[in-house]
Design an enzyme around this catalytic site. Structure first.
Site, short mmCIF file in Angstrom:
data_model
loop_
_atom_site.label_atom_id
_atom_site.label_comp_id
_atom_site.label_asym_id
_atom_site.label_seq_id
_atom_site.Cartn_x
_atom_site.Cartn_y
_atom_site.Cartn_z
N ARG A 173 -70.44 -5.50 45.56
CA ARG A 173 -71.31 -6.26 46.43
C ARG A 173 -72.43 -6.84 45.57
NH1 ARG A 173 -75.17 -5.36 50.23
NH2 ARG A 173 -75.97 -3.73 48.87
N ARG A 177 -79.95 -13.44 48.74
CA ARG A 177 -80.98 -13.54 49.77
C ARG A 177 -81.36 -15.02 49.88
NH1 ARG A 177 -85.62 -9.73 48.22
NH2 ARG A 177 -84.35 -7.96 48.86
N ARG A 250 -74.16 7.92 30.14
CA ARG A 250 -74.71 6.86 29.33
C ARG A 250 -76.17 7.24 29.10
NH1 ARG A 250 -73.37 3.40 25.71
NH2 ARG A 250 -74.45 1.42 25.79
N ARG A 281 -84.47 -3.90 29.08
CA ARG A 281 -85.69 -4.08 29.88
C ARG A 281 -86.91 -3.84 29.02
NH1 ARG A 281 -83.85 -1.04 35.45
NH2 ARG A 281 -83.31 0.69 34.09
N GLU A 301 -86.46 -0.70 26.46
CA GLU A 301 -85.41 0.23 26.90
C GLU A 301 -84.07 -0.20 26.29
OE1 GLU A 301 -85.61 1.14 31.12
OE2 GLU A 301 -83.43 1.21 31.22
N TYR A 350 -75.90 9.56 40.51
CA TYR A 350 -77.10 8.76 40.31
C TYR A 350 -77.82 8.70 41.65
CZ TYR A 350 -80.47 5.35 38.92
OH TYR A 350 -81.67 4.75 38.64
N ASP A 352 -81.42 8.14 43.77
CA ASP A 352 -82.81 7.71 43.70
C ASP A 352 -83.72 8.86 44.14
OD1 ASP A 352 -82.74 5.14 42.66
OD2 ASP A 352 -82.09 4.28 44.56
P1 FAD Z 1 -84.45 15.71 36.68
O1 FAD Z 1 -85.69 14.90 36.87
O2 FAD Z 1 -83.56 15.35 35.56
O3 FAD Z 1 -84.90 17.23 36.54
C1 FAD Z 1 -84.05 18.24 36.05
C2 FAD Z 1 -84.88 19.15 35.16
O4 FAD Z 1 -84.07 20.27 34.79
C3 FAD Z 1 -85.32 18.48 33.86
O5 FAD Z 1 -86.73 18.54 33.74
C4 FAD Z 1 -84.62 19.31 32.76
O6 FAD Z 1 -85.42 19.47 31.61
C5 FAD Z 1 -84.42 20.63 33.48
N1 FAD Z 1 -83.33 21.42 32.90
C6 FAD Z 1 -82.06 21.03 32.68
N2 FAD Z 1 -81.35 22.01 32.11
C7 FAD Z 1 -82.19 23.06 31.96
C8 FAD Z 1 -82.05 24.36 31.40
N3 FAD Z 1 -80.89 24.77 30.87
N4 FAD Z 1 -83.14 25.19 31.40
C9 FAD Z 1 -84.32 24.77 31.90
N5 FAD Z 1 -84.50 23.53 32.43
C10 FAD Z 1 -83.45 22.71 32.46
N6 FAD Z 1 -85.22 6.67 41.30
C11 FAD Z 1 -85.93 5.89 42.16
O7 FAD Z 1 -86.05 6.22 43.35
N7 FAD Z 1 -86.54 4.73 41.73
C12 FAD Z 1 -86.46 4.30 40.43
O8 FAD Z 1 -87.03 3.26 40.09
C13 FAD Z 1 -85.71 5.10 39.51
N8 FAD Z 1 -85.59 4.72 38.23
C14 FAD Z 1 -84.84 5.47 37.37
C15 FAD Z 1 -84.72 5.03 36.07
C16 FAD Z 1 -83.95 5.75 35.17
C17 FAD Z 1 -83.81 5.27 33.77
C18 FAD Z 1 -83.29 6.94 35.61
C19 FAD Z 1 -82.42 7.73 34.67
C20 FAD Z 1 -83.44 7.40 36.91
C21 FAD Z 1 -84.21 6.67 37.81
N9 FAD Z 1 -84.38 7.10 39.12
C22 FAD Z 1 -85.10 6.31 40.00
C23 FAD Z 1 -83.80 8.37 39.63
C24 FAD Z 1 -84.79 9.57 39.51
O9 FAD Z 1 -85.12 9.77 38.16
C25 FAD Z 1 -84.10 10.82 40.12
O10 FAD Z 1 -83.81 10.64 41.48
C26 FAD Z 1 -84.92 12.12 40.01
O11 FAD Z 1 -85.73 12.20 38.88
C27 FAD Z 1 -83.96 13.31 40.04
O12 FAD Z 1 -84.66 14.54 39.98
P2 FAD Z 1 -83.91 15.87 39.55
O13 FAD Z 1 -84.87 16.98 39.75
O14 FAD Z 1 -82.60 15.94 40.22
O15 FAD Z 1 -83.57 15.69 38.00
N1 UDP Z 2 -77.60 -5.79 36.55
C1 UDP Z 2 -77.38 -7.02 35.98
N2 UDP Z 2 -78.45 -7.81 35.64
C2 UDP Z 2 -79.75 -7.40 35.84
C3 UDP Z 2 -79.96 -6.14 36.42
C4 UDP Z 2 -78.87 -5.34 36.76
O1 UDP Z 2 -76.24 -7.41 35.80
O2 UDP Z 2 -80.69 -8.16 35.50
C5 UDP Z 2 -76.42 -4.92 36.91
C6 UDP Z 2 -76.01 -3.99 35.76
O3 UDP Z 2 -74.60 -3.86 35.77
C7 UDP Z 2 -76.67 -2.67 36.15
C8 UDP Z 2 -76.56 -2.70 37.67
O4 UDP Z 2 -76.72 -4.10 38.01
O5 UDP Z 2 -76.00 -1.56 35.58
C9 UDP Z 2 -77.61 -1.87 38.40
O6 UDP Z 2 -78.90 -2.29 38.03
P1 UDP Z 2 -80.22 -1.71 38.70
O7 UDP Z 2 -81.39 -2.41 38.13
O8 UDP Z 2 -80.05 -1.73 40.17
O9 UDP Z 2 -80.14 -0.18 38.30
P2 UDP Z 2 -80.96 0.82 37.39
O10 UDP Z 2 -80.44 0.71 36.02
O11 UDP Z 2 -82.41 0.47 37.49
O12 UDP Z 2 -80.63 2.11 38.00
#
Ligand code: FAD
Ligand code: UDP
Length: 369
Positions: A173, A177, A250, A281, A301, A350, A352
């Protein structure tokens, strides 16, 4: 000897919400994390008054009113609305794909003109009835211009594979918009915690014992027995000694720069959608909170391959990995009497932040029903 009701492995958002609810219900908790800070991936480091999102840009957005009210009960949120801009070959385009983008691409000024242009672009690929890969899927959905300028380069960098070798399902999808609205999300609620994400983590974990720099696996002999129950939020394959195989991820690499200028790029998030640069980014953190500092901090990034020792950021939810995860889920069910699994690493998903909060609240409710 058991001293606590719960040992919570991981001081990320999942572990912090669960611990908070457990404490509220009168349970005793010990939270541990192998990192040297609380918050997991939502952790921010303060650099000269700017909250730097150390593990990638985090924007809280949700349609779930209950979750929104919950997080707002700990910290106030600002009115930040994510409106990333894409840079391609010297030109800027608004995201998500909206009337501003269509104007920038083709000079069209009305929704009718924009729809006609997209139809014309898609028509070229009408012969592809069953897209076999991401490239074919994208071309049939949006045509060549959007695909080549805004999707192909970004996606190939992000996943480290040619779009022709990526599964079509990644972009089933592509929302268009037909209004001049640059808000990346459709959700009703959005913002950044005032004072940064650490304010949320600290409020959740207020009054709860947290031990940092503590790896569960290194201290399992002692930690395995300190509580009646364990909530594990780390990697599920590691918990079971990789006996069903390694789950693939990844990773990302972040390069941070402090600059002695007030405003580097004029936006919190700029996506680089071409292959002329290796990063996807550039984040300018002060703009998440309308910072007025005379200096700025930016983070480049870079997508990266995953290997032991690197951070597992994005699960690769293809059929091979999903079936390995299914084996671990079966094992987890067998341990359900004394170990709970939750969060993005233990559920290999994954999710949020809003889903993470909702899922932690649900797990605690289930535990106490
Ligand atoms: P984590 O935050 O990973 O916490 C798990 C913890 O467990 C870590 O601190 C780790 O150190 C600990 N741990 C693991 N193994 C062990 C061990 N053996 N012993 C002790 N401790 C351990 N969500 C959004 O809503 N908006 C966004 O814009 C957004 N952007 C993101 C961008 C990126 C690049 C990524 C990767 C994620 C993003 N997310 C976003 C998702 C968001 O990060 C997650 O929803 C949230 O942080 C998950 O929380 P968690 O507690 O499950 O995991
Ligand atoms: N994407 C893209 N162009 C952009 C931004 C995102 O093609 O400018 C695609 C890319 O495949 C990416 C997916 O959309 O993996 C999800 O991007 P989004 O920004 O929603 O996710 P995030 O990486 O922030 O979780």
């Amino acid at each position: 000897m058991t001293n606590y009701d719960y040992l919570i492995v991981g001081a990320g958002l999942f572990g912090a919400v669960f611990a908070h609810e457990a404490k509220k219900a009168g349970k005793s908790c010990l939270v541990i994390d192998k990192r040297n800070h609380k918050g997991g991936n939502i952790f921010c480091e303060e650099v000269d008054g700017i909250h730097v999102h150390k593990y990638g840009a985090h924007i809280f957005h949700t349609d779930n009113k209950e979750v929104w009210n919950y997080v707002n009960s700990f910290v106030e949120f600002n009115r930040y609305t994510n409106s990333p801009v894409a840079y391609h070959n010297g030109k800027l385009y608004n995201l998500p794909f909206n009337m501003n983008t269509f104007y920038q691409l083709w000079g069209v000024t009305t929704p009718t003109e924009a729809k006609a242009k997209i139809e014309e672009q898609r028509a070229e690929y009408a012969h592809i009835t069953q897209p076999a890969n991401l490239e074919e899927q994208a071309l049939t959905l949006c045509g060549k211009d959007i695909y080549e300028r805004l999707i192909k380069g970004y996606t190939e960098k992000q996943w480290g594979r040619k779009a022709t070798e990526l599964p079509a399902f990644i972009i089933r999808r592509l929302p268009f918009r037909f209004t001049f609205d640059n808000n990346y999300f459709n959700d009703a609620y959005q913002g950044i915690p005032i004072g940064g994400y650490n304010a949320l983590t600290d409020a959740l974990l207020d009054g709860i014992e947290v031990r940092l720099n503590t790896d569960f696996f290194k201290e399992k002999a002692e930690l395995g027995h300190v509580a009646n129950k364990i909530l594990f939020t780390g990697c599920i394959d590691e918990f079971f000694g990789y006996r069903c195989g390694h789950l693939e991820y990844r990773s990302l690499r972040f390069e941070e720069k402090r600059l002695d200028i007030e405003n580097f790029q004029g936006n919190a998030v700029i996506n680089y959608t071409g292959t002329d640069v290796p990063y996807t980014r550039v984040i300018e953190h002060k703009h998440f909170e309308y910072g007025k500092q005379p200096h700025t901090v930016v983070t480049y990034e870079y997508p990266d391959s995953f290997a032991p020792g690197k951070e597992p950021y994005y699960p690769v939810n293809d059929s091979k990995n999903n079936s390995v995860y299914e084996e671990y889920r079966k094992l987890a069910r067998q341990h359900a009497a004394n170990t709970l699994f939750g969060g993005r690493l233990a559920q290999y998903t994954y999710s949020d932040m809003d889903d993470t909060v909702a899922s932690a609240l649900e797990l605690f409710k289930k535990e106490n029903s």
